[in-house]
Scaffold this motif. Sequence first.
Motif, PDB file in Angstrom:
ATOM      1  N   UNK A   1      80.919  34.825  -8.373  1.00 28.08           N
ATOM      2  CA  UNK A   1      82.418  35.376  -8.319  1.00 28.08           C
ATOM      3  C   UNK A   1      81.872  36.655  -9.442  1.00 28.08           C
ATOM      4  N   UNK A   2      81.953  37.460  -8.815  1.00 34.17           N
ATOM      5  CA  UNK A   2      82.028  38.643  -9.314  1.00 34.17           C
ATOM      6  C   UNK A   2      82.737  39.821  -9.652  1.00 34.17           C
ATOM      7  N   UNK A   3      83.512  39.435 -11.073  1.00 30.67           N
ATOM      8  CA  UNK A   3      84.431  40.026 -11.341  1.00 30.67           C
ATOM      9  C   UNK A   3      83.932  41.628 -12.266  1.00 30.67           C
ATOM     10  N   UNK A   4      84.891  43.015 -11.761  1.00 26.41           N
ATOM     11  CA  UNK A   4      85.159  44.033 -12.624  1.00 26.41           C
ATOM     12  C   UNK A   4      86.045  44.168 -13.970  1.00 26.41           C
ATOM     13  N   UNK A   5      85.234  45.019 -14.911  1.00 27.56           N
ATOM     14  CA  UNK A   5      86.347  45.208 -15.893  1.00 27.56           C
ATOM     15  C   UNK A   5      86.433  46.403 -16.530  1.00 27.56           C
ATOM     16  N   UNK A   6      87.334  47.003 -17.298  1.00 29.75           N
ATOM     17  CA  UNK A   6      87.445  48.501 -17.133  1.00 29.75           C
ATOM     18  C   UNK A   6      88.018  48.723 -18.844  1.00 29.75           C
ATOM     19  N   UNK A   7      87.589  49.574 -18.634  1.00 28.86           N
ATOM     20  CA  UNK A   7      88.388  50.126 -20.159  1.00 28.86           C
ATOM     21  C   UNK A   7      87.997  51.467 -20.246  1.00 28.86           C
ATOM     22  N   UNK A   8      89.389  52.249 -20.743  1.00 30.95           N
ATOM     23  CA  UNK A   8      88.743  53.991 -20.682  1.00 30.95           C
ATOM     24  C   UNK A   8      87.693  54.613 -21.131  1.00 30.95           C
ATOM     25  N   UNK A   9      86.643  53.677 -21.724  1.00 30.83           N
ATOM     26  CA  UNK A   9      85.467  53.689 -22.231  1.00 30.83           C
ATOM     27  C   UNK A   9      84.229  52.854 -21.870  1.00 30.83           C
ATOM     28  N   UNK A  10      84.475  52.314 -21.521  1.00 32.50           N
ATOM     29  CA  UNK A  10      83.638  51.253 -20.433  1.00 32.50           C
ATOM     30  C   UNK A  10      83.517  51.020 -19.526  1.00 32.50           C
ATOM     31  N   UNK A  11      82.785  50.434 -18.052  1.00 26.98           N
ATOM     32  CA  UNK A  11      83.031  49.771 -17.127  1.00 26.98           C
ATOM     33  C   UNK A  11      81.630  48.569 -17.127  1.00 26.98           C
ATOM     34  N   UNK A  12      82.444  47.334 -16.998  1.00 24.58           N
ATOM     35  CA  UNK A  12      81.444  45.860 -16.905  1.00 24.58           C
ATOM     36  C   UNK A  12      81.928  45.480 -15.931  1.00 24.58           C
ATOM     37  N   UNK A  13      81.173  45.164 -15.728  1.00 28.19           N
ATOM     38  CA  UNK A  13      80.949  43.371 -13.968  1.00 28.19           C
ATOM     39  C   UNK A  13      80.114  42.491 -15.323  1.00 28.19           C
ATOM     40  N   UNK A  14      80.600  40.951 -14.379  1.00 26.39           N
ATOM     41  CA  UNK A  14      80.508  40.180 -15.548  1.00 26.39           C
ATOM     42  C   UNK A  14      80.554  38.675 -13.986  1.00 26.39           C
ATOM     43  N   UNK A  15      78.811  38.275 -14.192  1.00 22.97           N
ATOM     44  CA  UNK A  15      78.172  37.517 -12.406  1.00 22.97           C
ATOM     45  C   UNK A  15      78.188  36.211 -12.751  1.00 22.97           C
ATOM     46  N   UNK A  16      78.741  35.535 -12.164  1.00 25.63           N
ATOM     47  CA  UNK A  16      79.096  33.874 -12.267  1.00 25.63           C
ATOM     48  C   UNK A  16      77.931  33.543 -11.821  1.00 25.63           C
ATOM     49  N   UNK A  17      77.386  31.938 -12.403  1.00 30.44           N
ATOM     50  CA  UNK A  17      76.539  31.639 -12.438  1.00 30.44           C
ATOM     51  C   UNK A  17      75.718  32.222 -11.708  1.00 30.44           C
ATOM     52  N   UNK A  18      74.830  33.112 -11.783  1.00 33.33           N
ATOM     53  CA  UNK A  18      73.510  33.913 -11.012  1.00 33.33           C
ATOM     54  C   UNK A  18      72.219  33.223 -11.400  1.00 33.33           C
ATOM     55  N   UNK A  19      71.848  32.869 -10.393  1.00 31.34           N
ATOM     56  CA  UNK A  19      70.789  32.013  -9.943  1.00 31.34           C
ATOM     57  C   UNK A  19      69.515  32.384 -10.637  1.00 31.34           C
ATOM     58  N   UNK A  20      68.583  32.749 -11.293  1.00 27.96           N
ATOM     59  CA  UNK A  20      67.062  32.902 -11.764  1.00 27.96           C
ATOM     60  C   UNK A  20      65.847  33.246 -11.421  1.00 27.96           C
ATOM     61  N   UNK A  21      66.064  33.414 -10.556  1.00 27.03           N
ATOM     62  CA  UNK A  21      65.096  33.662  -8.465  1.00 27.03           C
ATOM     63  C   UNK A  21      65.879  33.540  -7.191  1.00 27.03           C
ATOM     64  N   UNK A  22      64.822  34.174  -6.434  1.00 27.24           N
ATOM     65  CA  UNK A  22      65.309  34.257  -5.201  1.00 27.24           C
ATOM     66  C   UNK A  22      64.608  32.855  -5.011  1.00 27.24           C
ATOM     67  N   UNK A  23      65.515  32.023  -4.054  1.00 32.67           N
ATOM     68  CA  UNK A  23      64.219  31.259  -3.307  1.00 32.67           C
ATOM     69  C   UNK A  23      63.393  31.167  -3.057  1.00 32.67           C
ATOM     70  N   UNK A  24      62.497  30.523  -2.358  1.00 33.17           N
ATOM     71  CA  UNK A  24      61.082  30.474  -1.925  1.00 33.17           C
ATOM     72  C   UNK A  24      61.662  30.198  -0.489  1.00 33.17           C
TER      73      UNK A  24
END
Length: 687
Positions: free
Chosen positions: A44-67
Amino acid sequence: MAADTFLLELGVEELPPGAIDTLSDALAEGIRQGLDDANVEHGQVVAFASPRRLAVQVARLADKQPDREIERRGPSLAAAFKDGEPTKAAEGFARSCGVGVDELIHLKTDKGTWLGYREQQIGEATTSLLPAIVEHAITALPVPKNMRWGDSRVEFSRPAHWLVMLYGKQVVEASALGLQSSRTTRGHRFHAPQAFELDHADDYLACMENAWVLVDRDKRRERIREQVLAEAEVNEATAVIDEELLVEVSGLVEWPVALTGSFDERFLEVPAECLVSSMKANQKYFHLLDAKGNLRPQFITIANIESHKPELVIDGNEKVIRPRLSDAAFFYDTDRQRPLGERIKELSSVVFQQQLGTLADKAHRSGAIAAFIANRIGGDVNQAQRASELAKCDLVTEMVQEFPELQGTMGRYYATHDGESHEVARALEEQYLPRFAGDEVPATATGLALALADRLDTLTGIFGIGQRPSGTKDPFALRRASIGVLNILIKAGLDLDLRELLELAASQHQNLPKAEGLVDEVQAYMLDRFRAWARDEGIGAEVYLAVRSRPVTKPLDFARRLKAVHAFADREEAAALAAANKRVANILAKQGEGAGLDVNAGLLQEDAEKALFEAVTACRQQVSPLFAEARYRAALDVLAGLRQPVDDFFDQVMVMADDDAVKRNRLALLASLQGLFLEVADIAELT
């Protein structure tokens, strides 16, 4: 393949509250799209934000592209070899692959055999892909207006001060907006101003909350909602939470704290709408109502700090709101010193549209249309004309110039104060109904007449000067005006002919450059808006097309047909009868015969055609009174009984008989069948 959480946070100075959600969602979508394009697996890609920041958190992101295995196709074998020796084409292809010709393979396809090359491509590390993905996502953000800061040539919505990029515990080395990535972030501007480091991307939400920042937008909004409701309960009042205001306030604070303030009761002599507009627009306050629904002399403000002395914060807000409410009271008192009727002459100096004249010209045109409609719907013609004269007068008052959203509302208050009739006063406010999808329509005959007249004048006028909406450009909100007319006619049950209304409206304009074909163009445009209306009612496009194919110009009748055909489409017989009507239409179109002929019962030969003739004749007798009463659903229920005789006819009867008279008679029978359904819609479209 390992996976971990990725965190991106861009720290900035306070963003425009109205832009935060758009920027936050766009940043998350840019990251998601970049990862997908790079074929990197993620959760899941989740957006977070407040007046002083824009943030994105990506869960279970693979450490490399597949061969992956890469296959390239080169020249055909015929072009690759000559006399058993490789040609320049073969050698060039081999060089491009970084191998010798003898290492190439043969690829067989339906079109022949080709030289080819396969190699195993090792996937890149995700941390090496992220810098470019993040930079592109930030660059592509829909920033409404950029600015520069310091001596840098970097541009963004607000000055950017820090950039966090973590993959698990690891800092992802990257740069954006002149910033170098790190694990260092900042908390609340006042409660936790010191910079601190994040150990892991998973720690983000908890660490920010410990630093007095609710970075989850939804959680922050719900915290505000809960606090406002709780404050209202303590004060034994009802809080009115406008969702747009809630979103805006949420974009102004990182750590919301609700506080209740008050104002002088003397301000309650001013219409509540004026006070509410002032509180919302200027101070972003939530207002309170008593048990009877009346405005209370209190408000709830959302502070961005948990003060040790909240009474000082409350006192500051009370001091700020007092001059604002004083202004509203001054505007109200000043406006009432002159009757609305005296402002009619001022409309002659306010341009509605350069080619269509002033608001006074518009009022004159609308008056003629409104009087006609009022007469048709049993209203008072004189009141409709008076309402048209006063309709735009409140636009030149002090109050409406300060708070444009009060147009119509202030017209009602001032007209009532001037002694105008209740019907006229209400119409001045009702002329703007419906304001949005699902909104109510005017309740008075004068309001209905004025609301329709104003929109019809605008539609014919703007189309008449060649300013038809195109694509996303609709500066005069003609789509909304069209749907408004349809909703008024339908919801109020007004059986008026749209073409007749448009002809009248068009005739009020002088020297329109696009006058030729104007009524046809506007009528088609407005009836096309029924597609959106039908969609909102849960009615499919095929049903809309079935009704749109008929020459129906009464919106109320159009809507009844839509609902009837929609219900018919769910019947078991619908598909078969729709297909049969499609077949009939094709036969008649090819032959060009039958539509204008009466069926000769003496020429009927087959049992199936005799049965169909009898069924059609019986149905006609049953449905004729139903059509006359616009009871289309009941009529289609009767016509559904034709399924079996229609099926039998096509199974057992040869339409194109050798005997020309028999053939023409059978075509006439089919035309008669088709005509019954066309009284409602072309159900062949349901196929």
